[in-house]
Design an enzyme around this catalytic site. Structure first.
Site, PDB file in Angstrom:
ATOM      1  N   GLU A 104       0.662  -1.538  -0.050  1.00  0.00           N
ATOM      2  CA  GLU A 104       0.476  -0.335  -0.181  1.00  0.00           C
ATOM      3  C   GLU A 104       1.116   1.185  -0.013  1.00  0.00           C
ATOM      4  O   GLU A 104       1.906   0.974   0.833  1.00  0.00           O
ATOM      5  CB  GLU A 104      -1.101   0.584   1.013  1.00  0.00           C
ATOM      6  N   LYS A 134      -8.805   3.172  -1.967  1.00  0.00           N
ATOM      7  CA  LYS A 134      -9.148   2.243  -0.455  1.00  0.00           C
ATOM      8  C   LYS A 134     -10.833   2.216  -0.243  1.00  0.00           C
ATOM      9  O   LYS A 134     -10.649   3.455  -0.193  1.00  0.00           O
ATOM     10  CB  LYS A 134      -8.101   2.075  -0.001  1.00  0.00           C
ATOM     11  N   CYS A 145      -6.316  -3.160   1.893  1.00  0.00           N
ATOM     12  CA  CYS A 145      -5.625  -3.213   3.851  1.00  0.00           C
ATOM     13  C   CYS A 145      -6.413  -3.106   4.805  1.00  0.00           C
ATOM     14  O   CYS A 145      -7.442  -4.356   3.994  1.00  0.00           O
ATOM     15  CB  CYS A 145      -4.508  -2.132   3.809  1.00  0.00           C
ATOM     16  N   GLY A 170     -14.433 -61.062   9.507  1.00  0.00           N
ATOM     17  CA  GLY A 170     -13.084 -61.704   8.860  1.00  0.00           C
ATOM     18  C   GLY A 170     -12.137 -61.258   8.298  1.00  0.00           C
ATOM     19  O   GLY A 170     -11.805 -59.849   8.231  1.00  0.00           O
ATOM     20  N   GLY A 223      -4.463 -58.881   6.705  1.00  0.00           N
ATOM     21  CA  GLY A 223      -4.082 -57.532   5.596  1.00  0.00           C
ATOM     22  C   GLY A 223      -4.363 -56.500   6.009  1.00  0.00           C
ATOM     23  O   GLY A 223      -4.659 -56.665   7.349  1.00  0.00           O
ATOM     24  N   LEU A 224      -4.233 -55.331   5.878  1.00  0.00           N
ATOM     25  CA  LEU A 224      -3.907 -53.468   6.659  1.00  0.00           C
ATOM     26  C   LEU A 224      -5.686 -53.001   6.712  1.00  0.00           C
ATOM     27  O   LEU A 224      -6.273 -53.266   7.378  1.00  0.00           O
ATOM     28  CB  LEU A 224      -3.744 -52.957   4.951  1.00  0.00           C
ATOM     29  N   SER A 277      -8.946 -55.633   7.126  1.00  0.00           N
ATOM     30  CA  SER A 277      -9.609 -56.065   8.146  1.00  0.00           C
ATOM     31  C   SER A 277      -8.473 -55.817   9.843  1.00  0.00           C
ATOM     32  O   SER A 277      -9.469 -55.359  10.755  1.00  0.00           O
ATOM     33  CB  SER A 277      -9.344 -57.547   8.117  1.00  0.00           C
ATOM     34  N   ASN A 318     -13.483 -65.457  -8.070  1.00  0.00           N
ATOM     35  CA  ASN A 318     -14.281 -65.362  -6.608  1.00  0.00           C
ATOM     36  C   ASN A 318     -14.929 -66.425  -6.078  1.00  0.00           C
ATOM     37  O   ASN A 318     -16.103 -65.840  -4.768  1.00  0.00           O
ATOM     38  CB  ASN A 318     -15.382 -64.656  -7.765  1.00  0.00           C
TER      39      ASN A 318
END
Length: 688
Positions: free
Chosen positions: A56, A125, A181, A371, A375-376, A378, A461
């Site tokens: 400014e 301003k 400002c 179940g 693994g990550l 479960s 599956n």
């Protein structure tokens, strides 16, 4: 232009380089101040910036009090402005420079918008502080309400008013609004109105003397303004050289984007500062499109208001490789700062725990069935269940855990599962699904039942489906609910078995958590001492195990079936998911960002406790390959699985895939246009 170098240009991918500048101020010496501005402007030009914002009243200095009323001073300011305009002809950045100017019968505290030898406009301003140390109304008139005017400065005629926006014709999405400002500190800020009228970038040339705590207040205001207006906010305060008769100055500079601090400069600098960051214009546009309330507010607030004038200029942005002055997180779902990561982990756990606890209470259910594979996913889900049971005062023995080894279950994951179930104090059991799977395959006439090594999707599956079938029937028998373990990343890629498989449960507690965050959640559990030493040893063993569905048997010389070898590294796929789901970016932009995030393992921060051995890099061909896999699966294959999701809480701010929440899409759409964009705009080889 040749595609290879152009791909590396930040301007090609919707970014714009901006700068917040503060140099040495010379009170009542406009000529020296103009030279200081030009010196910094040349630096910004050399670094490829599109915008440079200065403090400014930079041409006069801020703290010169009644000298503002001297005609000699005002004449010198005009001369300095004329020099700035002339010498900007060879400079690329749009310069926003504060100056006191005469207009009508008063003096105004203004910001000049200068570009390539043109005075594009002058913004006065609006709100003049006149309290405590401030006496601006003694010298200046308020610009509030001035619209449609014009002013002559050093022989240049230009628009004058608070109704000005500055738009780059060749940089889509770059529209600049200016407030000065104190304008930022009032409830109905001019910058907010400019944003609602279309400004995507707000510049604030500020004086702002420093007192204890004011720097934090400024940061709070600028970040909040950028958040509320879905914009970038460039702030530059006066610094060294201003009069210290009664005040002091710190030269604070900062750049914020939608509530995030992209860059900030040294405070109390002894040399000139150009704080530079690359703002994401695409991100701003997408954020506004996705949050329709922004446009609703814009239309509601425009009733009866005079229209803004748009001043158009041509930037001619550079198309060479300038790097990227912006932090791009390798793991956008996972902050690299230890404190922030701990906070995110705390919140993620509690979101999941609260969701599951509410579901148990609402249904009057006091048992959970899960179940546990070792693994990550479960593992994390079991920790969440245990925390929910602790919160409700239920005994952990009513968490019924089952590990169900199949044809390819390794001793490592099986032992991890048993150790975890034992250490968590659950009721544990093992069900060998192989006899039932063999019977089902035989009933179907599958070649495997005749002794042939045929490991097709049916073979896989049958195992995944039997596990889920057992869990549902066990829940029936024991009066419990099946808690799902599948995560957000698997849902994005369709890496789950539909229906009677891991896609289905009574409550999908992990469905809002990406794979990369799950890893860090488990690391956080270890590091923060949430569980005991025995549990932590098991958790570390889970983290050290390669991610695998363990559905296909292997010979002695084989490696385990690898999920990431088939669908790509989860680190990259979660990166792709974040920018597709949260912002809807083009594939080429996602690839560009991924290259900056993952191209060099030594660049940028890694999350705390992330193993050194896993701090890898990916080049552009690898990024391109796996992004293609992501696009094909996300858009063209897996939506039907997401359309039938069970309930589960949204966790990550990056989004969820629930058809009742963040993501709704047809199950029979095509991925062709995304794959075409990738093929067309991402080089097959790493650009050099």
């Amino acid at each position: 232009m040749n595609q290879v170098p152009e791909f590396r240009s930040l301007y090609r991918h919707g970014f714009a380089r901006v700068a917040a500048c503060t140099g040495r101020s010379h009170p009542a010496e406009p000529g020296r101040n103009a030279e200081a501005v030009l010196e910094l402007a040349r630096t910004c030009h050399d670094r490829g910036a599109a915008l440079a914002v200065f403090p400014e009243l930079a041409l006069s200095a801020y703290a010169i009090e009644d000298l503002f009323l001297q005609a000699t001073l005002l004449d010198a300011v005009e001369d300095a402005a004329g020099r700035l305009i002339a010498e900007s002809a060879a400079l690329r950045p749009l310069l926003v420079v504060g100056a006191p100017l005469r207009w009508g019968n008063r003096i105004y505290n203004t910001a000049l918008a200068i570009h390539r030898g043109r005075l594009l406009g002058v913004v006065p301003k609006s709100y003049l502080p006149n309290y405590r140390e401030f006496y601006e109304k003694r010298h200046f008139a308020s610009g509030a309400g001035i619209a449609g005017g014009s002013v002559r400065v050093a022989g240049h005629e230009a628009p004058f008013g608070t109704d000005l926006l500055f738009e780059a014709s060749d940089l889509p999405g770059f529209v600049l609004g200016i407030e000065i400002c104190e304008d930022l500190w009032v409830p109905d800020a001019p910058g907010m109105r400019a944003a609602l009228a279309g400004a995507t970038v707000l510049a604030n040339p500020s004086g702002s003397p420093i007192t204890v705590g004011r720097a934090d207040a400024r940061a709070l205001l600028t970040r909040a303004a950028s958040m509320r207006a879905s914009c970038a906010y460039v702030y530059a305060a006066a610094g060294q050289g201003e009069s210290t008769t009664d005040l002091a100055w710190d030269g604070q500079t900062s750049i914020d984007e939608v509530g995030v601090r992209l860059a900030e400069g040294e405070r109390f600098p002894q040399t000139p500062v150009a704080t530079i960051a690359d703002i994401d214009l695409d991100l701003l546009a997408q954020d506004r499109r996705q949050a329709g309330s922004f446009d609703d507010n814009a239309r509601a607030g425009s009733t009866g208001a005079p229209p803004y004038r748009r001043v158009v200029f041509r930037l001619d942005p550079p198309m060479e490789d300038l790097g990227l002055e912006r932090r791009v997180e390798r793991f956008p779902f996972v902050p690299a700062e230890a404190d922030r990561l701990a906070q995110d982990c705390y919140e993620a756990y509690n979101i999941q725990v609260a969701g599951l606890a509410q579901r148990l209470q609402a249904t009057g259910t006091k048992r959970a069935v899960i179940g546990v594979s070792g693994g990550l996913d479960s593992t994390h889900a079991l920790i969440v269940i245990a925390k929910a049971f602790d919160r409700l005062g239920y005994p952990r023995s009513d968490i019924l855990t089952y590990t169900m080894p199949g044809f390819a279950t390794s001793e490592g994951t099986k032992s991890n599962a048993h150790a975890l179930m034992r250490s968590m104090g659950c009721t544990a059991a093992e069900i060998d699904i192989r006899p039932a799977a063999k019977q089902m395959l035989a009933d179907m006439g599958h070649p495997f039942a005749r002794g042939e090594a045929v490991y097709d999707v049916t073979f896989e599956n049958v195992q995944a489906g039997l596990r889920t079938d057992y869990l549902f029937r066990l829940a029936n028998r024991h009066g419990g609910i099946v808690v799902g373990t599948g995560d957000l990343s698997e849902l994005a890629l369709g890496w789950c078995t539909y229906g009677v498989g891991d896609q289905m449960s009574h409550y999908a507690v992990n469905s809002g958590v990406p794979k990369t965050l799950i890893q860090h959640l488990i690391r956080w559990v270890i590091a923060s001492g949430q569980l005991g030493a025995e549990e932590n040893r098991t958790l570390q063993a889970v983290l050290d195990t390669e991610i695998s569905p363990e559905l296909v048997p292997m010979d002695a010389d084989d490696t385990p079936q690898s999920t990431e070898g088939t669908i790509g590294p989860y680190a990259l796929q979660d990166f792709n998911l974040f920018y597709t789901l949260r912002y809807g970016f083009r594939p080429s932009k996602i690839a560009f960002l991924a290259l900056h995030a993952w191209g060099d393992p030594g660049r940028g921060a890694w999350p705390p406790d992330f193993p050194e051995a896993k701090r890898v890099a990916y080049d552009l061909p690898v990024i391109r390959r796996w992004l293609g896999v992501f696009l094909a699966r996300f858009f063209g294959f897996s939506q039907f699985k997401r359309s039938a999701l069970p309930n589960g809480p949204k966790v990550a701010a990056g989004g969820s895939l629930s058809p009742r929440g963040d993501w709704r899409a047809p199950s029979d759409a095509s991925a062709r246009i995304w794959l075409d964009e990738l093929e067309r705009n991402v080089p097959a080889n790493t650009p050099t």
